[in-house]
Design a protein around this motif. Structure first.
Motif, PDB file in Angstrom:
ATOM      1  N   ASN A  50       0.813  -1.226   0.000  1.00  0.00           N
ATOM      2  CA  ASN A  50       0.000   0.000   0.000  1.00  0.00           C
ATOM      3  C   ASN A  50       0.846   1.277   0.000  1.00  0.00           C
ATOM      4  O   ASN A  50       0.320   2.376  -0.087  1.00  0.00           O
ATOM      5  CB  ASN A  50      -0.993   0.009   1.172  1.00  0.00           C
ATOM      6  CG  ASN A  50      -0.321   0.094   2.538  1.00  0.00           C
ATOM      7  OD1 ASN A  50       0.858   0.420   2.675  1.00  0.00           O
ATOM      8  ND2 ASN A  50      -1.099  -0.214   3.579  1.00  0.00           N
ATOM      9  N   GLY A  51       2.179   1.134   0.127  1.00  0.00           N
ATOM     10  CA  GLY A  51       3.079   2.287   0.086  1.00  0.00           C
ATOM     11  C   GLY A  51       3.083   3.122   1.358  1.00  0.00           C
ATOM     12  O   GLY A  51       3.722   4.174   1.397  1.00  0.00           O
ATOM     13  N   ILE A  52       2.391   2.690   2.391  1.00  0.00           N
ATOM     14  CA  ILE A  52       2.305   3.450   3.642  1.00  0.00           C
ATOM     15  C   ILE A  52       2.857   2.649   4.814  1.00  0.00           C
ATOM     16  O   ILE A  52       3.695   3.129   5.566  1.00  0.00           O
ATOM     17  CB  ILE A  52       0.842   3.864   3.933  1.00  0.00           C
ATOM     18  CG1 ILE A  52       0.307   4.747   2.800  1.00  0.00           C
ATOM     19  CG2 ILE A  52       0.729   4.563   5.279  1.00  0.00           C
ATOM     20  CD1 ILE A  52      -1.192   4.973   2.854  1.00  0.00           C
ATOM     21  N   ASP A  53       2.366   1.439   4.982  1.00  0.00           N
ATOM     22  CA  ASP A  53       2.747   0.600   6.112  1.00  0.00           C
ATOM     23  C   ASP A  53       4.051  -0.141   5.825  1.00  0.00           C
ATOM     24  O   ASP A  53       4.552  -0.127   4.695  1.00  0.00           O
ATOM     25  CB  ASP A  53       1.628  -0.398   6.426  1.00  0.00           C
ATOM     26  CG  ASP A  53       0.309   0.300   6.744  1.00  0.00           C
ATOM     27  OD1 ASP A  53       0.348   1.432   7.265  1.00  0.00           O
ATOM     28  OD2 ASP A  53      -0.754  -0.278   6.443  1.00  0.00           O
ATOM     29  N   ILE A  54       4.571  -0.814   6.847  1.00  0.00           N
ATOM     30  CA  ILE A  54       5.857  -1.512   6.726  1.00  0.00           C
ATOM     31  C   ILE A  54       5.720  -2.910   7.314  1.00  0.00           C
ATOM     32  O   ILE A  54       5.024  -3.112   8.319  1.00  0.00           O
ATOM     33  CB  ILE A  54       6.957  -0.736   7.476  1.00  0.00           C
ATOM     34  CG1 ILE A  54       7.202   0.604   6.781  1.00  0.00           C
ATOM     35  CG2 ILE A  54       8.246  -1.531   7.581  1.00  0.00           C
ATOM     36  CD1 ILE A  54       8.170   1.502   7.487  1.00  0.00           C
ATOM     37  N   TRP A  55       6.404  -3.871   6.690  1.00  0.00           N
ATOM     38  CA  TRP A  55       6.538  -5.207   7.245  1.00  0.00           C
ATOM     39  C   TRP A  55       7.882  -5.297   7.961  1.00  0.00           C
ATOM     40  O   TRP A  55       8.903  -4.896   7.409  1.00  0.00           O
ATOM     41  CB  TRP A  55       6.525  -6.273   6.150  1.00  0.00           C
ATOM     42  CG  TRP A  55       5.220  -6.433   5.448  1.00  0.00           C
ATOM     43  CD1 TRP A  55       4.896  -5.976   4.200  1.00  0.00           C
ATOM     44  CD2 TRP A  55       4.068  -7.126   5.930  1.00  0.00           C
ATOM     45  NE1 TRP A  55       3.618  -6.322   3.888  1.00  0.00           N
ATOM     46  CE2 TRP A  55       3.084  -7.038   4.936  1.00  0.00           C
ATOM     47  CE3 TRP A  55       3.786  -7.796   7.115  1.00  0.00           C
ATOM     48  CZ2 TRP A  55       1.819  -7.617   5.091  1.00  0.00           C
ATOM     49  CZ3 TRP A  55       2.527  -8.366   7.267  1.00  0.00           C
ATOM     50  CH2 TRP A  55       1.562  -8.274   6.259  1.00  0.00           C
ATOM     51  N   VAL A  56       7.899  -5.822   9.178  1.00  0.00           N
ATOM     52  CA  VAL A  56       9.129  -6.139   9.896  1.00  0.00           C
ATOM     53  C   VAL A  56       9.240  -7.658   9.882  1.00  0.00           C
ATOM     54  O   VAL A  56       8.314  -8.355  10.303  1.00  0.00           O
ATOM     55  CB  VAL A  56       9.108  -5.607  11.339  1.00  0.00           C
ATOM     56  CG1 VAL A  56      10.348  -6.060  12.095  1.00  0.00           C
ATOM     57  CG2 VAL A  56       9.013  -4.087  11.337  1.00  0.00           C
ATOM     58  N   ILE A  57      10.372  -8.176   9.379  1.00  0.00           N
ATOM     59  CA  ILE A  57      10.528  -9.611   9.145  1.00  0.00           C
ATOM     60  C   ILE A  57      11.709 -10.148   9.936  1.00  0.00           C
ATOM     61  O   ILE A  57      12.779  -9.528   9.968  1.00  0.00           O
ATOM     62  CB  ILE A  57      10.748  -9.868   7.634  1.00  0.00           C
ATOM     63  CG1 ILE A  57       9.579  -9.283   6.847  1.00  0.00           C
ATOM     64  CG2 ILE A  57      10.910 -11.362   7.356  1.00  0.00           C
ATOM     65  CD1 ILE A  57       9.924  -8.905   5.444  1.00  0.00           C
ATOM     66  N   THR A  58      11.514 -11.307  10.558  1.00  0.00           N
ATOM     67  CA  THR A  58      12.575 -11.989  11.293  1.00  0.00           C
ATOM     68  C   THR A  58      12.348 -13.489  11.195  1.00  0.00           C
ATOM     69  O   THR A  58      11.279 -13.936  10.765  1.00  0.00           O
ATOM     70  CB  THR A  58      12.626 -11.545  12.773  1.00  0.00           C
ATOM     71  OG1 THR A  58      13.818 -12.037  13.379  1.00  0.00           O
ATOM     72  CG2 THR A  58      11.413 -12.018  13.551  1.00  0.00           C
ATOM     73  N   ARG A  59      13.350 -14.266  11.607  1.00  0.00           N
ATOM     74  CA  ARG A  59      13.207 -15.723  11.652  1.00  0.00           C
ATOM     75  C   ARG A  59      13.425 -16.216  13.081  1.00  0.00           C
ATOM     76  O   ARG A  59      14.328 -15.761  13.772  1.00  0.00           O
ATOM     77  CB  ARG A  59      14.210 -16.413  10.736  1.00  0.00           C
ATOM     78  CG  ARG A  59      14.009 -17.934  10.769  1.00  0.00           C
ATOM     79  CD  ARG A  59      14.802 -18.660   9.756  1.00  0.00           C
ATOM     80  NE  ARG A  59      16.192 -18.667  10.118  1.00  0.00           N
ATOM     81  CZ  ARG A  59      17.150 -19.104   9.314  1.00  0.00           C
ATOM     82  NH1 ARG A  59      16.864 -19.545   8.118  1.00  0.00           N
ATOM     83  NH2 ARG A  59      18.400 -19.090   9.701  1.00  0.00           N
ATOM     84  N   LYS A  60      12.588 -17.151  13.499  1.00  0.00           N
ATOM     85  CA  LYS A  60      12.741 -17.759  14.824  1.00  0.00           C
ATOM     86  C   LYS A  60      14.008 -18.608  14.828  1.00  0.00           C
ATOM     87  O   LYS A  60      14.309 -19.308  13.878  1.00  0.00           O
ATOM     88  CB  LYS A  60      11.517 -18.602  15.152  1.00  0.00           C
ATOM     89  CG  LYS A  60      11.486 -19.096  16.562  1.00  0.00           C
ATOM     90  CD  LYS A  60      10.137 -19.718  16.864  1.00  0.00           C
ATOM     91  CE  LYS A  60      10.140 -20.305  18.249  1.00  0.00           C
ATOM     92  NZ  LYS A  60       9.411 -19.491  19.180  1.00  0.00           N
ATOM     93  N   HIS A  61      14.760 -18.521  15.931  1.00  0.00           N
ATOM     94  CA  HIS A  61      16.040 -19.217  16.090  1.00  0.00           C
ATOM     95  C   HIS A  61      15.847 -20.735  16.004  1.00  0.00           C
ATOM     96  O   HIS A  61      14.914 -21.286  16.585  1.00  0.00           O
ATOM     97  CB  HIS A  61      16.633 -18.823  17.443  1.00  0.00           C
ATOM     98  CG  HIS A  61      18.090 -19.046  17.577  1.00  0.00           C
ATOM     99  ND1 HIS A  61      19.001 -18.745  16.594  1.00  0.00           N
ATOM    100  CD2 HIS A  61      18.810 -19.552  18.601  1.00  0.00           C
ATOM    101  CE1 HIS A  61      20.202 -19.044  17.002  1.00  0.00           C
ATOM    102  NE2 HIS A  61      20.121 -19.542  18.226  1.00  0.00           N
ATOM    103  N   PHE A  62      16.750 -21.418  15.264  1.00  0.00           N
ATOM    104  CA  PHE A  62      16.724 -22.872  15.076  1.00  0.00           C
ATOM    105  C   PHE A  62      15.380 -23.361  14.544  1.00  0.00           C
ATOM    106  O   PHE A  62      14.876 -24.398  14.949  1.00  0.00           O
ATOM    107  CB  PHE A  62      17.089 -23.608  16.372  1.00  0.00           C
ATOM    108  CG  PHE A  62      18.492 -23.332  16.812  1.00  0.00           C
ATOM    109  CD1 PHE A  62      19.576 -23.706  16.034  1.00  0.00           C
ATOM    110  CD2 PHE A  62      18.729 -22.684  18.008  1.00  0.00           C
ATOM    111  CE1 PHE A  62      20.879 -23.438  16.437  1.00  0.00           C
ATOM    112  CE2 PHE A  62      20.034 -22.418  18.424  1.00  0.00           C
ATOM    113  CZ  PHE A  62      21.098 -22.808  17.628  1.00  0.00           C
TER     114      PHE A  62
END
Length: 187
Positions: A50-62
């Motif tokens: 949408n050009g406004i909001d942001i995704w924050v992405i991470t991976r769970k350990h192991f």
């Protein structure tokens, strides 16, 4: 809102900061509110479709679980993370980056891993490991035109073509003499 990693074993945490209070702002409510327990040292952001909001992405350990949190003007949507189980279980070290167009997630780990990212849904798909004999990547970056991926390992930096039918490389682009090693990379 401030979202930070607070060590691999504490996970991904956030706090709400009121920036109208003083020069540095003031935390409103509890600090270090946990989003994901036991994360890797990997976190990146992608602009929502949408050009406004942001995704924050991470991976769970192991784990092979990838978490995408939508962050809008109200803060992170902590109750509805998008969780994608894809690729092999991963460990903590190495960088996580996105292509400039937001359509690719690149993970430096034991191998260099590439995922497609849907900026409308937060889902990762189309896992592929870069094909070569290099192991133990740490840094990763991408060229300004999004066509070349760079990965660092040991005393070398490798270059890969993003749009090749099979992403692979056979030789290092840069090598460093003994005593120097590669690590973090930035565009």
């Amino acid at each position: 809102d401030g979202i930070t990693t607070s060590g691999a074993w504490r996970g991904l945490c956030y706090a709400v900061v009121d920036m109208s209070v003083g020069v540095n702002g003031s935390i409103v409510g509890a600090p270090n509110i946990q989003l994901v327990d036991s994360t890797c040292e990997k976190v990146t952001c992608v602009m929502h479709a949408n050009g406004i909001d942001i995704w924050v992405i991470t991976r769970k350990h192991f784990s092979n679980e990838w978490y995408a949190f939508l962050v809008n003007c109200n803060g992170p949507d902590v109750l509805n993370p998008v969780i994608t189980s894809i690729g092999p279980a991963g460990q903590g070290t190495g960088y996580l980056k996105t292509s400039l167009d937001g359509k690719l997630i690149i993970n430096a780990s034991a191998s260099m891993e590439v995922f497609d990212f849907n900026a409308a849904t937060g889902v990762l798909s189309n896992y592929r490991a870069i094909s070569n004999n290099v192991n133990g990547y740490y840094g990763v970056s991408i060229s300004p035109n999004d066509s070349l991926i760079y990965g660092s390992q040991g005393n070398a930096v490798y270059r890969y073509e993003r749009y090749a039918p099979v992403i692979s490389a056979t030789e290092a682009v840069f090598t460093f003499t003994a005593g120097f090693g590669t690590g973090a990379m930035q565009l």
